[in-house]
Write a protein that holds these residues in place. Structure first.
Motif, PDB file in Angstrom:
ATOM      1  N   ALA A   1      36.048  34.675  34.783  1.00 49.16           N
ATOM      2  CA  ALA A   1      35.930  36.141  34.792  1.00 49.16           C
ATOM      3  C   ALA A   1      34.754  36.605  33.944  1.00 49.16           C
ATOM      4  O   ALA A   1      34.000  37.489  34.340  1.00 49.16           O
ATOM      5  CB  ALA A   1      37.234  36.760  34.289  1.00 49.16           C
TER       6      ALA A   1
ATOM      7  N   VAL B   1      31.614  35.404  42.119  1.00 51.04           N
ATOM      8  CA  VAL B   1      32.729  34.569  41.658  1.00 51.04           C
ATOM      9  C   VAL B   1      32.530  33.101  42.016  1.00 51.04           C
ATOM     10  O   VAL B   1      32.937  32.212  41.277  1.00 51.04           O
ATOM     11  CB  VAL B   1      34.110  35.018  42.191  1.00 51.04           C
ATOM     12  CG1 VAL B   1      34.622  36.208  41.447  1.00 51.04           C
ATOM     13  CG2 VAL B   1      34.092  35.256  43.676  1.00 51.04           C
TER      14      VAL B   1
ATOM     15  N   LEU C   1      38.720  39.964  38.214  1.00 48.68           N
ATOM     16  CA  LEU C   1      38.836  38.700  38.945  1.00 48.68           C
ATOM     17  C   LEU C   1      40.030  38.743  39.906  1.00 48.68           C
ATOM     18  O   LEU C   1      39.937  38.305  41.047  1.00 48.68           O
ATOM     19  CB  LEU C   1      38.984  37.544  37.950  1.00 48.68           C
ATOM     20  CG  LEU C   1      38.928  36.131  38.526  1.00 48.68           C
ATOM     21  CD1 LEU C   1      37.596  35.866  39.203  1.00 48.68           C
ATOM     22  CD2 LEU C   1      39.184  35.091  37.444  1.00 48.68           C
TER      23      LEU C   1
ATOM     24  N   PHE D   1      32.127  43.116  41.746  1.00 51.66           N
ATOM     25  CA  PHE D   1      33.089  42.516  40.827  1.00 51.66           C
ATOM     26  C   PHE D   1      33.616  43.634  39.938  1.00 51.66           C
ATOM     27  O   PHE D   1      33.067  43.910  38.877  1.00 51.66           O
ATOM     28  CB  PHE D   1      32.386  41.426  40.014  1.00 51.66           C
ATOM     29  CG  PHE D   1      33.292  40.661  39.110  1.00 51.66           C
ATOM     30  CD1 PHE D   1      34.272  39.836  39.636  1.00 51.66           C
ATOM     31  CD2 PHE D   1      33.169  40.753  37.732  1.00 51.66           C
ATOM     32  CE1 PHE D   1      35.099  39.116  38.794  1.00 51.66           C
ATOM     33  CE2 PHE D   1      33.999  40.042  36.896  1.00 51.66           C
ATOM     34  CZ  PHE D   1      34.976  39.223  37.427  1.00 51.66           C
TER      35      PHE D   1
END
Lengths: 434, 139
Positions: A30, A39, A129, A188
């Protein structure tokens, strides 16, 4: 650097690294994902740090603060990557500063490290995340696999074993999921207020799917499947701590805990399924029931109306509170099903509501609801519909009709044990008729 | 699997009645540690225990109960508190224990909690009431 006694040999260090990884991987991924906004890349960089640990710790010993060590290495890799990439000019100084701070943290004493690890940034990163791994742009299967991989620190082969699918399938799902996120330019981030509710529902759905995959399993490795339930509960508790004001999160965790409390009682001595009302309640895990009830109270304390998970948890809690099957508060369960049917109507909820109504107010009340379901296309091949109807008819003394329903239910089920039971019930109706 | 992390602080066996942690920084560090376990979804419960000088020991010399009030002259190590955590392995439990901001005089013993499923079937049959006993105690 210190290698605590008893952790000196290589195998022990590997077990320690594995444990550290399970505890820390999600946070590291994260944190790095916030830097690199990807990611897939973040996971790769975190894995690089893990490889470094595997290379260095067996010789040098486990560092005093393994989390800070791994994070610092992962961030350094990220910085290297960014320096060589297009983003370097813009981001490098900022990341360099973070990296310096990280190094200082690695040397500071533990209390400070824990404080730093707990600061809001990390919590936000973890939440980002979760929301990214459960993004609706991904298929449900992909969301589940990615969540277990990124949040649970499970390896691809462990996920594959848990879901009884080939490892290559899971590996492909994960690779494709990461590519999809990148190509769709999924930011994100934690969604903003108006999107949050819909996206949170997707997160909770993924957690409940993981739980049910473990809970409803009738086949497969009996070690990994309960582990899926535990993993779903652990992830649920994490989300509950990250979003303490979202009552549905507490509702879902409570629902999972109360359902899981019955695990030991759900299967009989010869592996046959035992229905809820026939279970030996002494085998229910009281600790999980207590935790579930506490979670439900937390959801309640937040005020507002219950969502579908909290409602289902409240229903499960009615069973959990009853010391014997006869103590069950059926009128309350019926009322909760009324609310659930209104909030998220489905034929299955309706069928359950019928059973609750019959238990609370007699078989005729239940039969009325069941009869209304008979034309429901979704339930045409569902054996529990005739099974429930047969049961209610039998209670009303309409044996001939009951027998036909049990026969029909027997022809629809694919479970041998269930078929045997239903045919026996049908025979019993016929025998007492003559 | 569930584990109990037993905090054994050396010197606590002679602590005066009413002794309560008063080092603000140490308590803050410990709370941060507890919170880190909670945020990792592994913490089931945790408690601190009053010193043994406020407790009592019941022994059974000749199988007859005998009650002795604390402090206990012969005590070498006593419990100061505990955590119950739910983690996938013994190594995870140990790793969490190593993260405790313990002071020099403290030792943490890591012990796995027995589950009914751990017992052989004939013993399990004897323990079917165990869960409801646990419930009754806590109710």
């Amino acid at each position: 650097m210190g290698a605590p006694e008893g952790r000196g040999d290589k195998a022990a260090i590997h077990r320690t690294i594995e444990a550290v990884w399970r505890i820390e991987s999600a946070r590291i991924i994260a944190t790095v994902a916030r830097m690199v906004r990807d990611v897939g890349l973040a996971e790769e960089l975190a894995q690089d740090a893990l490889v470094s640990a595997l290379e260095q710790w067996p010789g040098a010993g486990v560092p005093d603060n393994p989390a800070a060590w791994l994070t610092a290495v992962a961030k350094r890799r990220a910085l290297d990557r960014l320096r060589h990439g297009q983003l370097a000019e813009r981001k490098a100084p900022e990341i360099g500063r973070e990296l310096d701070a990280q190094h200082e943290m690695a040397q500071a004493d533990f209390a400070e490290a824990v404080d730093a690890a707990l600061d809001d940034d990390i919590g936000d990163d973890l939440l980002r995340l979760v929301f990214t791994a459960c993004h609706p742009v991904l298929s449900t299967d992909a969301r589940v696999a990615l969540t277990l991989r990124l949040m649970g620190g499970l390896a691809t082969d462990e996920i594959a074993r848990a879901f009884l699918v080939p490892e290559a399938t899971v590996a492909q799902r994960i690779v494709r999921a990461k590519r999809t996120l990148l190509e769709a330019r999924v930011p994100f981030e934690v969604p903003r207020r108006h999107d949050l509710e819909a996206r949170l529902a997707s997160v909770l759905e993924v957690l409940y799917l993981i739980f049910n995959e473990g809970y409803s399993a009738t086949a497969g490795d009996d070690w990994m499947r309960p582990a899926l339930c535990e993993e779903a509960m652990r992830l649920g508790r994490i989300v509950a701590e990250l979003m303490p004001d979202a009552s549905e999160v507490h509702g879902l965790v409570a629902l999972m805990e109360i359902q899981a409390s019955r695990t030991a009682a759900r299967v009989g001595a010869s592996g046959e399924p035992v229905l809820l009302l026939e279970q030996n309640r002494a085998r229910w895990d009281q600790m999980l029931i207590r935790r579930g009830l506490a979670g439900l109270a937390r959801a309640e304390a937040l005020g507002g109306a219950f969502g579908p998970y909290a409602l289902q948890a409240a229903i499960a809690a009615c069973h959990g509170r009853a010391r014997t099957a006869d103590d069950t508060d059926w009128p309350r369960i019926a009322a909760l099903y009324d609310a659930l049917a209104e909030l998220s109507p489905s034929p299955i909820v309706e069928l359950n509501r019928a059973v609750a109504l019959s238990m609370a107010f007699g078989p005729a009340a239940g039969l009325e609801v069941v009869d209304a379901l008979m034309g429901e296309p979704a339930l045409q091949a569902y054996h529990l519909l005739p099974a429930v109807r047969g049961d209610l008819l039998l209670k009303l003394g309409r044996r001939d009709e009951a027998r036909r329903e049990f026969d029909r239910a027997a022809s629809l089920t694919r479970n041998t044990r269930e078929r045997t039971l239903l045919l026996a019930r049908a025979r019993a109706c016929a025998a007492s008729e003559s | 699997m569930r584990f109990m992390l037993l905090m054994i602080p050396h010197g606590y066996e002679t602590a005066a009645p009413g002794t309560i942690p008063d080092d603000v920084d140490a308590v803050a560090a410990m709370m941060a540690y507890n919170e880190s376990m909670q945020k990792a979804g592994v913490l089931i419960s945790c408690d601190g225990l009053h010193p043994p000088s406020m407790g009592a020991r019941v022994s059974f010399p000749g199988r007859k109960p005998k009650v002795v009030d604390g402090p206990f002259a012969e005590a070498k190590e006593v419990l100061g508190g505990y955590w119950i955590i739910d983690v996938p392995s013994r190594a995870d439990a140990i790793e969490w224990a190593t993260r405790c901001p313990g002071s020099e005089n403290e030792v943490i013993e890591v012990r796995q909690i027995q589950e009914i499923a751990d017992f052989p079937p004939d013993v399990q049959a004897l323990t079917t009431e165990f869960a409801s006993m646990q419930a009754a105690k806590k109710a």
